[in-house]
Design an enzyme around this catalytic site. Structure first.
Site, PDB file in Angstrom:
ATOM      1  N   ARG A  69      32.588 -49.610  32.069  1.00  0.00           N
ATOM      2  CA  ARG A  69      31.107 -49.403  31.845  1.00  0.00           C
ATOM      3  C   ARG A  69      30.469 -50.540  32.417  1.00  0.00           C
ATOM      4  O   ARG A  69      30.572 -51.504  31.817  1.00  0.00           O
ATOM      5  CB  ARG A  69      30.838 -49.073  30.437  1.00  0.00           C
ATOM      6  CG  ARG A  69      29.325 -49.182  30.116  1.00  0.00           C
ATOM      7  CD  ARG A  69      28.919 -48.598  28.763  1.00  0.00           C
ATOM      8  NE  ARG A  69      29.016 -47.292  28.845  1.00  0.00           N
ATOM      9  CZ  ARG A  69      28.315 -46.324  27.911  1.00  0.00           C
ATOM     10  NH1 ARG A  69      27.742 -46.913  27.069  1.00  0.00           N
ATOM     11  NH2 ARG A  69      28.345 -45.009  27.968  1.00  0.00           N
ATOM     12  N   HIS A  89      26.801 -41.165  35.269  1.00  0.00           N
ATOM     13  CA  HIS A  89      27.520 -40.972  33.788  1.00  0.00           C
ATOM     14  C   HIS A  89      28.499 -39.686  33.872  1.00  0.00           C
ATOM     15  O   HIS A  89      28.210 -38.567  33.278  1.00  0.00           O
ATOM     16  CB  HIS A  89      26.540 -40.941  32.846  1.00  0.00           C
ATOM     17  CG  HIS A  89      27.076 -41.436  31.581  1.00  0.00           C
ATOM     18  ND1 HIS A  89      28.622 -41.478  31.271  1.00  0.00           N
ATOM     19  CD2 HIS A  89      26.593 -41.314  30.063  1.00  0.00           C
ATOM     20  CE1 HIS A  89      28.595 -41.941  29.855  1.00  0.00           C
ATOM     21  NE2 HIS A  89      27.524 -41.703  29.312  1.00  0.00           N
ATOM     22  N   GLN A 109      30.051 -38.111  30.921  1.00  0.00           N
ATOM     23  CA  GLN A 109      29.286 -37.469  29.818  1.00  0.00           C
ATOM     24  C   GLN A 109      28.795 -36.011  30.290  1.00  0.00           C
ATOM     25  O   GLN A 109      28.943 -34.993  29.693  1.00  0.00           O
ATOM     26  CB  GLN A 109      27.939 -38.336  29.844  1.00  0.00           C
ATOM     27  CG  GLN A 109      26.840 -37.707  28.907  1.00  0.00           C
ATOM     28  CD  GLN A 109      27.289 -37.707  27.441  1.00  0.00           C
ATOM     29  OE1 GLN A 109      27.575 -38.657  26.932  1.00  0.00           O
ATOM     30  NE2 GLN A 109      27.248 -36.320  26.752  1.00  0.00           N
ATOM     31  N   ASP A 131      17.073 -37.323  27.728  1.00  0.00           N
ATOM     32  CA  ASP A 131      17.815 -38.816  27.475  1.00  0.00           C
ATOM     33  C   ASP A 131      16.704 -39.748  27.272  1.00  0.00           C
ATOM     34  O   ASP A 131      15.601 -39.458  27.386  1.00  0.00           O
ATOM     35  CB  ASP A 131      18.542 -39.171  28.767  1.00  0.00           C
ATOM     36  CG  ASP A 131      19.385 -40.454  28.582  1.00  0.00           C
ATOM     37  OD1 ASP A 131      19.690 -40.944  27.476  1.00  0.00           O
ATOM     38  OD2 ASP A 131      20.119 -40.877  29.643  1.00  0.00           O
ATOM     39  N   CYS A 134      22.451 -36.816  25.397  1.00  0.00           N
ATOM     40  CA  CYS A 134      24.017 -37.621  25.386  1.00  0.00           C
ATOM     41  C   CYS A 134      24.126 -38.685  24.098  1.00  0.00           C
ATOM     42  O   CYS A 134      25.219 -39.032  23.897  1.00  0.00           O
ATOM     43  CB  CYS A 134      23.981 -38.368  26.802  1.00  0.00           C
ATOM     44  SG  CYS A 134      22.739 -39.441  27.044  1.00  0.00           S
ATOM     45  N   ARG A 179      33.232 -35.494  24.336  1.00  0.00           N
ATOM     46  CA  ARG A 179      33.457 -36.572  25.286  1.00  0.00           C
ATOM     47  C   ARG A 179      34.900 -36.987  25.132  1.00  0.00           C
ATOM     48  O   ARG A 179      35.760 -37.073  25.771  1.00  0.00           O
ATOM     49  CB  ARG A 179      32.670 -37.870  24.650  1.00  0.00           C
ATOM     50  CG  ARG A 179      31.261 -37.876  24.921  1.00  0.00           C
ATOM     51  CD  ARG A 179      30.820 -37.967  26.381  1.00  0.00           C
ATOM     52  NE  ARG A 179      31.744 -38.919  27.039  1.00  0.00           N
ATOM     53  CZ  ARG A 179      30.910 -40.190  26.930  1.00  0.00           C
ATOM     54  NH1 ARG A 179      29.877 -40.358  26.649  1.00  0.00           N
ATOM     55  NH2 ARG A 179      31.562 -41.382  27.749  1.00  0.00           N
TER      56      ARG A 179
HETATM   57  N1  NVA Z   1      20.623 -43.232  30.343  1.00  0.00           N
HETATM   58  C1  NVA Z   1      21.339 -44.017  29.166  1.00  0.00           C
HETATM   59  C2  NVA Z   1      22.668 -43.142  28.972  1.00  0.00           C
HETATM   60  C3  NVA Z   1      23.182 -43.684  27.598  1.00  0.00           C
HETATM   61  C4  NVA Z   1      24.577 -43.081  27.367  1.00  0.00           C
HETATM   62  C5  NVA Z   1      21.581 -45.275  29.458  1.00  0.00           C
HETATM   63  O1  NVA Z   1      22.018 -45.767  30.817  1.00  0.00           O
HETATM   64  O2  NVA Z   1      21.617 -46.387  28.770  1.00  0.00           O
HETATM   65  N1   CP Z   2      26.412 -41.086  25.401  1.00  0.00           N
HETATM   66  C1   CP Z   2      27.045 -42.300  25.666  1.00  0.00           C
HETATM   67  O1   CP Z   2      27.553 -42.534  26.621  1.00  0.00           O
HETATM   68  O2   CP Z   2      27.136 -43.032  24.360  1.00  0.00           O
HETATM   69  P1   CP Z   2      27.615 -44.550  24.239  1.00  0.00           P
HETATM   70  O3   CP Z   2      26.643 -45.525  25.065  1.00  0.00           O
HETATM   71  O4   CP Z   2      27.588 -44.728  22.860  1.00  0.00           O
HETATM   72  O5   CP Z   2      28.881 -44.670  25.012  1.00  0.00           O
END
Ligand code: NVA
Ligand code: CP
Length: 307
Positions: A104, A131, A134, A221, A261, A289
């Site tokens: 990540r 993502h 997800q 989101d 998400c 997930r």
């Molecule tokens: N769009 C959000 C998703 C978090 C799971 C981010 O990138 O922070």
């Molecule tokens: N939805 C998601 O990816 O959550 P986290 O940021 O907690 O991993």
């Protein structure tokens, strides 16, 4: 270690429609308990986190253990990557110990760079651009709740971010309809959108009400994603009128469900009455997930067939 053929999962189209369907079927077997094998016994999974996480970290970690693997949480603050060791060198070394790497991070190109130099499968656990894990979980939730994704209309309300891009990829690969309502200046990736629009029913509009008209799924989101915290105030202004509230949900079809998400900001992108109300399937979505990622790990690291 001798070089071997492996596949990565960096974006949804890395799998064919048939393979995605196979992953969803396998994930459902994981969920019901019909699948109990441990195809990753003795394997190691490196999990690099440059950004925060609750769901991704815990679901990958638990999922890997359930499949027999040993997962390792590697915060970029602790590993040498955070002190300037290159991504390429990190990839080469981790691949000597581990049979898979999950990452990540911020730049999608960093994820691609890791995959280029790792002789083991690399899985994208979120980048600024995509993502995919997800969205796989979200599509599984749609199938569980509505029976199929075929012929369904999915509405995306809000930022044209990593989630929106992966939804567009999924609409392109799987053939459902997608309506995105994004404020001007917050559109999805133009290349991702253009590729999908060449063959799929994917439309970008400015009015949330137009996007949810006839929708079976309403999805949103956060307005400021990880790394955009300093834009929060500007974004709250730009996204005025884009909150998913009960009046907006009532414009969708009667059986419409709400997905997010998570993490969520009640009172910003979603009203409490929606995320905590009868439309919401967000807890099943979060649970999924675990199941989809186990399917991905089993397929990529364990060679479990998905077609
Ligand atoms: N769009 C959000 C998703 C978090 C799971 C981010 O990138 O922070
Ligand atoms: N939805 C998601 O990816 O959550 P986290 O940021 O907690 O991993």
């Amino acid at each position: 270690m001798a070089e071997r053929v492996h596949r990565d999962f960096l974006t949804i189209p890395d799998f064919s429609r048939r393979e995605l369907d196979g992953l969803l079927t396998l994930a459902e077997q994981m969920r019901t308990g019909a699948y109990v094998a441990r195809p990753l016994a003795g394997q190691g999974l490196a999990m690099i986190f440059v950004k925060s996480s609750t769901r991704t970290r815990v679901s990958f970690e638990v999922g890997a253990v359930q499949l027999g693997a040993h997962p390792m949480f590697l915060s970029s603050r602790d590993v040498q990557l955070g002190r300037g060791e290159t991504i390429a060198d990190t990839a080469r070394v981790l691949a000597r110990y581990c049979q898979g790497i999950m990452i990540r991070t911020f730049a999608h190109s960093d994820c691609e760079e890791l995959a280029l130099h790792a002789d083991v499968p690399v899985i994208n656990g979120l980048t600024d651009r995509h993502h995919p894990c997800q969205i796989l979980a979200d599509v599984l939730t749609v199938v569980q709740q509505l029976g199929t994704y075929e012929g369904k209309v999915i509405a995306w309300i809000g930022d044209g971010n990593n989630m929106a891009n992966s939804w567009i990829d999924a609409a392109w690969r799987l053939g459902f309809s997608l309506r995105l309502a994004c404020p001007e200046g917050y559109d999805p990736d133009p290349a991702v959108l253009a590729r999908a629009q060449a063959t799929a029913d994917v439309r970008l509009v400015r009015d949330p009400a137009e996007a949810v008209e006839g929708a079976h799924v309403v999805n949103t989101d956060v307005w400021a994603s990880m790394g955009q915290e300093q834009e929060q105030a500007d974004r709250v202004r730009a996204f005025a009128g884009f909150q998913v509230d009960a009046p907006l949900m009532r414009r969708a079809t009667r059986e419409a469900i709400f997905l997010h998400c998570l993490p969520a900001h009640r009172g910003e992108e979603v009203a409490s009455e929606v995320i905590d109300g009868p439309w919401s399937r967000v807890w099943d979505e979060a649970e999924n997930r675990l199941h989809v990622q186990k399917a991905v790990l089993a397929a990529l690291m364990g060679g479990v067939p998905i077609t």
